[in-house]
Design an enzyme around this catalytic site. Structure first.
Site, mmCIF file in Angstrom:
data_model
loop_
_atom_site.group_PDB
_atom_site.id
_atom_site.type_symbol
_atom_site.label_atom_id
_atom_site.label_comp_id
_atom_site.label_asym_id
_atom_site.label_seq_id
_atom_site.Cartn_x
_atom_site.Cartn_y
_atom_site.Cartn_z
ATOM 1 N N CYS A 86 0.839 -1.193 0.000
ATOM 2 C CA CYS A 86 0.000 0.000 0.000
ATOM 3 C C CYS A 86 0.881 1.253 0.000
ATOM 4 O O CYS A 86 1.552 1.524 -0.981
ATOM 5 C CB CYS A 86 -0.973 -0.051 1.174
ATOM 6 S SG CYS A 86 -2.416 1.026 0.962
ATOM 7 N N HIS A 194 -3.245 -5.846 1.000
ATOM 8 C CA HIS A 194 -2.566 -6.050 2.279
ATOM 9 C C HIS A 194 -2.472 -7.531 2.660
ATOM 10 O O HIS A 194 -3.357 -8.051 3.354
ATOM 11 C CB HIS A 194 -3.320 -5.322 3.389
ATOM 12 C CG HIS A 194 -3.219 -3.838 3.340
ATOM 13 N ND1 HIS A 194 -2.268 -3.129 4.049
ATOM 14 C CD2 HIS A 194 -3.947 -2.912 2.658
ATOM 15 C CE1 HIS A 194 -2.423 -1.830 3.823
ATOM 16 N NE2 HIS A 194 -3.432 -1.669 2.976
ATOM 17 N N GLU A 196 -0.596 -8.806 4.879
ATOM 18 C CA GLU A 196 -0.414 -8.900 6.333
ATOM 19 C C GLU A 196 -1.737 -8.868 7.090
ATOM 20 O O GLU A 196 -1.789 -9.214 8.275
ATOM 21 C CB GLU A 196 0.514 -7.781 6.829
ATOM 22 C CG GLU A 196 -0.114 -6.404 6.984
ATOM 23 C CD GLU A 196 -0.322 -5.653 5.680
ATOM 24 O OE1 GLU A 196 -0.785 -4.504 5.726
ATOM 25 O OE2 GLU A 196 -0.024 -6.219 4.599
#
Length: 227
Positions: A86, A194, A196
């Site tokens: 991002c 994302h 994560e």
């Protein structure tokens, strides 16, 4: 393996990155403030999402001048894995480590939802644990995720197999549905979604964990098996 999560003023996904590495991958990880000039002790560098420096001027435009980014440049030249997610992707582009630019979403709105990605290249150090053309569910949260590059750059990305991920249904207008790319050397990955945030089934899915498992596998094969 030891990871560094670079923290800029305005980063807000650093905790998610830290959790993914420490709690899910089981590896050593440090938060590293943006003024750090030496990253030699780390095997991989992670640039998290957020709004570094408030996204003033352009997303990532100020962060590129941080002391830590000079060290990130050095780490990239050494072949260490660099992952920017991002805002981290935006910083990598602004720093010249990846080609292209990230613009305002086509609909001019901030978007926060889970999207489907297709794994275009599973031969990188970030995607080796996926199957080619595998479709995975990964969250997005961005207002400036519209990837753009000129025709010559797009041709080069395609010819060099540098497109790691594409959107199944393009949410932001990115050219050629691009969601993530690697550099020519293959050790720098930038992606808007994302991974994560998708490392634990309790959080809604774990299909992003393979990005980090791929990094670890590559490192072990290079530095442990051959030791």
């Amino acid at each position: 393996m030891k990871f560094a999560v670079i923290v800029f003023p305005g980063s807000n996904c650093d905790v998610d990155m830290f959790h993914a590495i420490k709690d899910e991958l089981g590896e050593e990880v440090d938060y590293v403030w943006h003024d750090r000039e030496n990253l030699d002790e780390y095997d991989a560098i992670l640039l998290p999402g957020g709004f570094s420096y408030g996204d003033y001027l352009r997303c990532g435009a100020i962060s590129r001048f941080a002391n830590a980014m000079k060290a990130v440049q050095k780490a990239a030249e050494q072949g260490k894995p660099i992952l920017g997610v991002c805002n981290g992707f935006q910083i990598l582009v602004e720093s010249g480590l990846l080609p292209g630019a990230l613009m305002r979403n086509e609909n001019l709105k901030f978007m926060c939802r889970t999207v489907q990605l297709r794994v275009e290249n599973n031969e990188t150090m970030f995607t080796s644990q996926y199957e080619k053309n595998e479709v995975i569910n990964i969250p997005i949260a961005h207002g400036e995720g519209n990837y753009y590059c000129d025709e010559a750059t797009l041709k080069q990305l395609e010819e060099n197999n540098q497109i790691a991920f594409r959107y199944v249904e393009n949410p932001n207008g990115s050219v050629s549905d691009i969601a993530g790319i690697v550099n020519e050397k293959g050790n720098v990955l930038g992606m808007m979604p994302h991974p994560e945030r998708a490392v634990d089934e309790l959080l809604g899915g774990a299909e992003g964990l393979k990005v980090f498992q791929s990094i670890l596998k590559q490192w072990r094969e290079t530095y442990v098996v051959n030791a």
